[in-house]
Scaffold this motif. Structure first.
Motif, PDB file in Angstrom:
ATOM      1  N   LEU A 248      11.090  -2.038  26.205  1.00 51.00           N
ATOM      2  CA  LEU A 248      10.820  -2.440  27.588  1.00 51.00           C
ATOM      3  C   LEU A 248      10.931  -3.952  27.755  1.00 51.00           C
TER       4      LEU A 248
ATOM      5  N   VAL B 298       8.235   1.205  21.704  1.00 52.16           N
ATOM      6  CA  VAL B 298       8.396   1.403  23.146  1.00 52.16           C
ATOM      7  C   VAL B 298       8.282   0.073  23.886  1.00 52.16           C
ATOM      8  N   TRP B 299       7.273  -0.707  23.548  1.00 53.25           N
ATOM      9  CA  TRP B 299       7.067  -1.984  24.235  1.00 53.25           C
ATOM     10  C   TRP B 299       8.173  -2.981  23.916  1.00 53.25           C
TER      11      TRP B 299
ATOM     12  N   ALA C 155      10.229   7.030  21.920  1.00 58.48           N
ATOM     13  CA  ALA C 155       8.981   7.377  22.596  1.00 58.48           C
ATOM     14  C   ALA C 155       8.295   8.602  22.016  1.00 58.48           C
TER      15      ALA C 155
ATOM     16  N   ALA D 190       8.282   7.221  29.137  1.00 64.87           N
ATOM     17  CA  ALA D 190       9.143   6.122  28.703  1.00 64.87           C
ATOM     18  C   ALA D 190      10.413   6.055  29.537  1.00 64.87           C
TER      19      ALA D 190
ATOM     20  N   LEU E 239      14.938   4.160  24.515  1.00 67.17           N
ATOM     21  CA  LEU E 239      13.534   4.393  24.859  1.00 67.17           C
ATOM     22  C   LEU E 239      13.155   5.850  24.638  1.00 67.17           C
TER      23      LEU E 239
ATOM     24  N   SER F 126       9.601   4.514  32.738  1.00 65.29           N
ATOM     25  CA  SER F 126       9.209   3.109  32.590  1.00 65.29           C
ATOM     26  C   SER F 126      10.411   2.185  32.473  1.00 65.29           C
ATOM     27  N   ASN F 127      11.549   2.728  32.063  1.00 62.39           N
ATOM     28  CA  ASN F 127      12.751   1.910  31.989  1.00 62.39           C
ATOM     29  C   ASN F 127      13.105   1.344  33.358  1.00 62.39           C
TER      30      ASN F 127
ATOM     31  N   PHE G 298       2.966   6.611  24.100  1.00 61.61           N
ATOM     32  CA  PHE G 298       3.679   5.532  24.789  1.00 61.61           C
ATOM     33  C   PHE G 298       3.241   4.155  24.281  1.00 61.61           C
ATOM     34  N   ASN G 299       1.972   4.033  23.964  1.00 61.75           N
ATOM     35  CA  ASN G 299       1.410   2.731  23.572  1.00 61.75           C
ATOM     36  C   ASN G 299       1.707   2.430  22.101  1.00 61.75           C
TER      37      ASN G 299
ATOM     38  N   GLN H 285       8.354  10.912  26.077  1.00 61.51           N
ATOM     39  CA  GLN H 285       9.715  10.679  26.563  1.00 61.51           C
ATOM     40  C   GLN H 285       9.780  10.581  28.079  1.00 61.51           C
TER      41      GLN H 285
ATOM     42  N   GLU I 283       0.683  11.624  26.449  1.00 62.04           N
ATOM     43  CA  GLU I 283       1.859  10.768  26.616  1.00 62.04           C
ATOM     44  C   GLU I 283       1.475   9.300  26.541  1.00 62.04           C
TER      45      GLU I 283
END
Length: 320
Positions: free
Chosen positions: A138, A134-135, A249, A256, A245, A259-260, A129-130, A253, A125
Motif C-alpha cells: 500500500l 500488505v502495508w 494478503a 486488501a 496485494l 484498499s488498493n 490485513f495488519n 484478500q 480479515e
C-alpha cells in the motif's frame, strides 16, 4: 461474487437517489453514499477476475478490469456531461443507474457460483490485513502513483504556460493521457504475468524515466502529447500492485483488494500537494516532472530496501 453484487447494487441505488435529489445537501449525501462501495466494487472485481483467469494470466485479467475503469473515464464522463447538458443532469444519473443495474445482472448471470466459498469475518480479515507485506504494498502504491498525479493535476497550466499552446490543445492532452493509461494497464498485466513481484521495480523504474523526460518534453508542442501518453503508461503499476496485494494478503484478500483503491486516492492527494509546494516556491510548471520523479524514486527505494521476506509470496497458479 456476492460482495460484487452487493457493491454494484448499492451504487445503483445511490445514483438513482442522486438523480432524484431535491436539494444540494441531499445530493451531497447521496454522492457520499455512492462513493462508499467504490473501493470494494473495483477491488472485488479485480479479485474475481484473477480467480477465474487461467494459470499465468491473472495479470492480464486484472488489467482488463483496469481498462474498464479507464474507458469509463474516457467515454462515460463525456457522454454523461453531454446528456446532462442536452436534457438534464438528472437523466445522466438515471443513465448511470441503468448501466449499474445491467452490470449487476450480467455479473449474476455470467460469473460462476463457488459453492465451496466460505464467508470471512471482518475481524479475521483485519487480523490478516495488519501485516508488513500488505502495508508495504500500500505504501509503495501510494507514493509511486503520486508522481503521476503530481504531473497530471497541473497538465493544463503546464501546456498553457510552458508549452504555450492554446486552450484547445488541453482536451487532446487529456485524451493522450487516457490512451497511455489504456496501454499502461495492459502492459502492467503482461509484466506481472512474466516477472511477478519484480514487475513492481520495473514499473517504478519506467515511471522514473518518464517523469524525468516530461520537463524537457513540456517545452515543445511537438513533444508534449507523446510525453503525456508516456505519463499515462505509469498505469502499469495499478494491476501490478492489485495482484501483488491479493497475493500477500492471505486471508484478507477482499479487504486488501479494496484498499488498493484507497492507496491510489492517497496518491491523488499527495501528488498534487507536492507539486503545489514546488510551484508555490517559484519553480516552473514543468518542475512537477522532477517532483514526481522524486516520489517514484522514493517508492523504488522503499521497495528495494524492504526485507525480502515481506516481498515474497506464493501464487495460486503454482509459480513463484
Amino acid at each position: 461474487m456476492v460482495p460484487l453484487l452487493k457493491a454494484g447494487g448499492r451504487r445503483a441505488i445511490a445514483n438513482l437517489f442522486s438523480g432524484l435529489a431535491s436539494s444540494y445537501h441531499w445530493m451531497l449525501a447521496f454522492r457520499f453514499i455512492s462513493g462508499l462501495p467504490h473501493g470494494a466494487f473495483f477491488g472485488v472485481a479485480a479479485l474475481v477476475a484473477a480467480s477465474v483467469a487461467r494459470p499465468g494470466q491473472r495479470g492480464a485479467a486484472v488489467a482488463r478490469v483496469m481498462m474498464g475503469i479507464t474507458l469509463a473515464l474516457l467515454v462515460g464522463n463525456p457522454l454523461a456531461v453531454s446528456l446532462g447538458q442536452t436534457l438534464s443532469w438528472r437523466y445522466a444519473f438515471i443513465a448511470v443507474t441503468v448501466g449499474a443495474l445491467i452490470t449487476v445482472a450480467l455479473v449474476a448471470v455470467a460469473l460462476p457460483t463457488d459453492r465451496k466459498e466460505k464467508p470471512t469475518h471482518p475481524l479475521t480479515e483485519l487480523g490478516d490485513f495488519n501485516r508488513a507485506p500488505v502495508w508495504l504494498a500500500l505504501l509503495v502504491g501510494a507514493v509511486g502513483f503520486a508522481g503521476m498525479f503530481c504531473v497530471f493535476s497541473y497538465l493544463a497550466p503546464t501546456m498553457l504556460n510552458t508549452t504555450r499552446v492554446c486552450a484547445n490543445w488541453i482536451p487532446f492532452g487529456v485524451a493522450a493521457f487516457g490512451v497511455g493509461s489504456l496501454i499502461g494497464a495492459q502492459l502492467g498485466g503482461w509484466l506481472f504475468d512474466r516477472f511477478r513481484s519484480q514487475a513492481v521495480a520495473i514499473s517504478l523504474l519506467g515511471a522514473l524515466v518518464v517523469l524525468l523526460i516530461y520537463p524537457l518534453a513540456a517545452t515543445s508542442s511537438l513533444t508534449i502529447i507523446p510525453a503525456v501518453v508516456l505519463l499515462g503508461t505509469m498505469g502499469t503499476l495499478a494491476p501490478i500492485m492489485q495482484i501483488h496485494l491479493m497475493d500477500v494478503a492471505k486471508g484478507a484478500q477482499t479487504l486488501a483488494a479494496a484498499s488498493n483503491q484507497a492507496a491510489f486516492n492517497v496518491a491523488n492527494a499527495l501528488g498534487p500537494w507536492a507539486g503545489g509546494v514546488a510551484i508555490t516556491a517559484g519553480l516552473p510548471w514543468e518542475s512537477t516532472g522532477f517532483v514526481g520523479a522524486a516520489l517514484a524514486l522514493a517508492a523504488l527505494i522503499i521497495w528495494w530496501l524492504a526485507p525480502r521476506r515481506i516481498k515474497e509470496h506464493s501464487h495460486p497458479d503454482g509459480q513463484d
